[in-house]
Design a protein around this motif. Structure first.
Motif, PDB file in Angstrom:
ATOM      1  N   MET A   1      51.210  46.977  48.247  1.00 52.56           N
ATOM      2  CA  MET A   1      52.360  47.799  47.863  1.00 52.56           C
ATOM      3  C   MET A   1      53.626  47.362  48.610  1.00 52.56           C
ATOM      4  SD  MET A   1      51.016  49.201  45.480  1.00 52.56           S
ATOM      5  CE  MET A   1      52.449  50.004  44.763  1.00 52.56           C
TER       6      MET A   1
ATOM      7  N   TYR B   1      31.175  42.991  45.251  1.00 52.66           N
ATOM      8  CA  TYR B   1      31.560  44.405  45.248  1.00 52.66           C
ATOM      9  C   TYR B   1      33.089  44.527  45.375  1.00 52.66           C
ATOM     10  CZ  TYR B   1      32.864  48.765  47.526  1.00 52.66           C
ATOM     11  OH  TYR B   1      33.518  49.915  47.872  1.00 52.66           O
TER      12      TYR B   1
ATOM     13  N   GLY C   1      35.265  45.930  42.421  1.00 55.31           N
ATOM     14  CA  GLY C   1      35.945  47.197  42.727  1.00 55.31           C
ATOM     15  C   GLY C   1      37.437  47.090  42.519  1.00 55.31           C
TER      16      GLY C   1
ATOM     17  N   PHE D   1      45.849  51.321  37.801  1.00 55.03           N
ATOM     18  CA  PHE D   1      47.177  51.778  38.241  1.00 55.03           C
ATOM     19  C   PHE D   1      48.163  50.614  38.198  1.00 55.03           C
ATOM     20  CE2 PHE D   1      43.988  54.438  40.115  1.00 55.03           C
ATOM     21  CZ  PHE D   1      44.504  55.716  39.985  1.00 55.03           C
TER      22      PHE D   1
ATOM     23  N   GLY E   1      41.214  49.836  40.853  1.00 55.90           N
ATOM     24  CA  GLY E   1      42.624  50.036  41.228  1.00 55.90           C
ATOM     25  C   GLY E   1      43.548  49.381  40.220  1.00 55.90           C
TER      26      GLY E   1
ATOM     27  N   HIS F   1      40.045  48.730  52.714  1.00 55.82           N
ATOM     28  CA  HIS F   1      40.705  48.898  51.422  1.00 55.82           C
ATOM     29  C   HIS F   1      42.120  49.428  51.598  1.00 55.82           C
ATOM     30  CE1 HIS F   1      41.868  50.905  47.659  1.00 55.82           C
ATOM     31  NE2 HIS F   1      41.327  49.835  47.129  1.00 55.82           N
TER      32      HIS F   1
ATOM     33  N   LYS G   1      31.394  51.786  50.136  1.00 48.90           N
ATOM     34  CA  LYS G   1      32.733  52.371  49.983  1.00 48.90           C
ATOM     35  C   LYS G   1      33.191  52.986  51.306  1.00 48.90           C
ATOM     36  CE  LYS G   1      35.413  55.541  47.216  1.00 48.90           C
ATOM     37  NZ  LYS G   1      35.527  56.207  45.929  1.00 48.90           N
TER      38      LYS G   1
HETATM   39  C1  HEM Z   1      48.056  48.229  45.592  1.00 47.25           C
HETATM   40  C2  HEM Z   1      46.873  47.767  45.431  1.00 47.25           C
HETATM   41  C3  HEM Z   1      45.671  48.611  45.195  1.00 47.25           C
HETATM   42  C4  HEM Z   1      45.576  49.912  44.785  1.00 47.25           C
HETATM   43  C5  HEM Z   1      46.696  50.879  44.478  1.00 47.25           C
HETATM   44  C6  HEM Z   1      44.177  50.233  44.703  1.00 47.25           C
HETATM   45  C7  HEM Z   1      43.676  51.441  44.310  1.00 47.25           C
HETATM   46  C8  HEM Z   1      42.363  51.732  44.139  1.00 47.25           C
HETATM   47  C9  HEM Z   1      41.837  52.975  43.634  1.00 47.25           C
HETATM   48  C10 HEM Z   1      42.697  54.164  43.228  1.00 47.25           C
HETATM   49  C11 HEM Z   1      40.507  52.884  43.611  1.00 47.25           C
HETATM   50  C12 HEM Z   1      39.518  53.966  43.219  1.00 47.25           C
HETATM   51  C13 HEM Z   1      39.440  54.089  41.732  1.00 47.25           C
HETATM   52  C14 HEM Z   1      38.418  55.086  41.286  1.00 47.25           C
HETATM   53  O1  HEM Z   1      37.620  55.571  42.109  1.00 47.25           O
HETATM   54  O2  HEM Z   1      38.413  55.360  40.092  1.00 47.25           O
HETATM   55  C15 HEM Z   1      40.156  51.572  44.093  1.00 47.25           C
HETATM   56  C16 HEM Z   1      38.887  51.119  44.231  1.00 47.25           C
HETATM   57  C17 HEM Z   1      38.560  49.904  44.806  1.00 47.25           C
HETATM   58  N1  HEM Z   1      39.439  48.896  45.160  1.00 47.25           N
HETATM   59 FE1  HEM Z   1      41.419  49.034  45.151  1.00 47.25          FE
HETATM   60  N2  HEM Z   1      43.438  49.138  45.045  1.00 47.25           N
HETATM   61  C18 HEM Z   1      44.319  48.132  45.347  1.00 47.25           C
HETATM   62  C19 HEM Z   1      44.023  46.852  45.718  1.00 47.25           C
HETATM   63  C20 HEM Z   1      42.751  46.390  45.911  1.00 47.25           C
HETATM   64  C21 HEM Z   1      42.427  45.040  46.302  1.00 47.25           C
HETATM   65  C22 HEM Z   1      43.458  43.922  46.504  1.00 47.25           C
HETATM   66  C23 HEM Z   1      41.084  44.981  46.438  1.00 47.25           C
HETATM   67  C24 HEM Z   1      40.202  43.829  46.805  1.00 47.25           C
HETATM   68  C25 HEM Z   1      40.618  42.716  47.383  1.00 47.25           C
HETATM   69  C26 HEM Z   1      40.548  46.299  46.118  1.00 47.25           C
HETATM   70  C27 HEM Z   1      39.224  46.661  46.146  1.00 47.25           C
HETATM   71  C28 HEM Z   1      38.720  47.865  45.706  1.00 47.25           C
HETATM   72  C29 HEM Z   1      37.312  48.219  45.721  1.00 47.25           C
HETATM   73  C30 HEM Z   1      36.160  47.362  46.229  1.00 47.25           C
HETATM   74  C31 HEM Z   1      37.210  49.479  45.142  1.00 47.25           C
HETATM   75  C32 HEM Z   1      35.925  50.260  44.855  1.00 47.25           C
HETATM   76  C33 HEM Z   1      35.699  51.366  45.852  1.00 47.25           C
HETATM   77  C34 HEM Z   1      34.420  52.123  45.466  1.00 47.25           C
HETATM   78  O3  HEM Z   1      34.517  53.059  44.674  1.00 47.25           O
HETATM   79  O4  HEM Z   1      33.379  51.743  45.978  1.00 47.25           O
HETATM   80  N3  HEM Z   1      41.588  47.131  45.800  1.00 47.25           N
HETATM   81  N4  HEM Z   1      41.307  50.892  44.400  1.00 47.25           N
END
Ligand code: HEM
Length: 199
Positions: free
Chosen positions: A27, A109, A113, A120, A117, A19, A12
């Motif tokens: 967005m 991963y 992961g 939302f 997100g 990320h 992370k």
């Molecule tokens: C507008 C688009 C996105 C938003 C608003 C967003 C938002 C978030 C949020 C808020 C988390 C944390 C959630 C939590 O801890 O409960 C998260 C985790 C993650 N997101 Fe996104 N995400 C977006 C797009 C993406 C995309 C396109 C990918 C991959 C191609 C991605 C990969 C990940 C990964 C790997 C994590 C896990 C992080 C961890 O805790 O190790 N996200 N995302």
């Protein structure tokens, strides 16, 4: 004394800026302003999940991580494409996805992961009439609950007995997966700009 950070915590941390950049680029597409914009985003999700499919069904990975094949969201995103009446995208990335070795765990991963997100994103999708039963199925939480399903994956990845080189491969795989998605976003942005300039 505090213990060593877990493998997942390190992943992370080391991909935080990757990320943030995909988050910002998604967005910037304003995917929930209209169904047309959403469809552009959905195409990218389809391409990503389709490309990830061989990793989810790989026998060796399923032995290491039981239940992995069932985690794939390819079927759900395919139904979303059909719901939206969208042509199946035929984009082929120039970037190869790791097909062997531990780099695949890094790719997984990123894909797993992204379902965090998605909580939302699913809420925002409701604004344009899309739900876990229509058009935004791939953003839905797992029946076990989003958090619980994720924690099971986290435990599996943290429990893998890996050497230092393998851990580096996992990290490289995660960076490559974000790069893959970023590349999809850039191609899509260029395609949209092109269409708009042609009027
Ligand atoms: C507008 C688009 C996105 C938003 C608003 C967003 C938002 C978030 C949020 C808020 C988390 C944390 C959630 C939590 O801890 O409960 C998260 C985790 C993650 N997101 Fe996104 N995400 C977006 C797009 C993406 C995309 C396109 C990918 C991959 C191609 C991605 C990969 C990940 C990964 C790997 C994590 C896990 C992080 C961890 O805790 O190790 N996200 N995302």
């Amino acid at each position: 004394m505090r213990g060593q950070p877990t493998r997942l915590a390190e992943l992370k941390q080391s991909t935080r800026t990757d990320h943030q950049s995909v988050d910002d680029m998604v967005m910037a597409m304003a995917p929930f302003d209209s169904r047309e914009n959403y469809t552009r985003f959905l195409r990218l999700q389809y391409i990503f999940h389709r490309a990830m499919r061989p990793l989810y069904v790989a026998d060796d990975l399923n032995q290491l991580m039981p239940g992995l094949a069932d985690r794939s969201r390819y079927a759900a995103v395919s139904k979303d494409i059909a719901d939206m009446g969208c042509e199946v995208p035929d984009f082929r990335s120039r970037q190869d996805i790791a097909q062997i070795g531990m780099a695949r765990v890094g790719w997984l991963y990123v894909c797993e992961g992204s379902s965090l997100g998605a909580a939302f994103l699913l809420k925002a999708a409701a604004g344009i009439g899309l739900t876990a039963d229509f058009g935004a199925r791939h953003l839905a939480a797992h029946a076990d609950g989003r958090g619980r399903h994720w924690r099971e994956f986290v435990d599996q990845v943290n429990s893998l007995a890996l050497g230092k080189n393998e851990d580096e491969m996992v990290r490289d795989g995660a960076c490559a997966a974000f790069e893959f998605f970023r590349n999809l976003l850039m191609v899509e942005a260029a395609r949209t700009a092109d269409t708009q300039s042609q009027g």
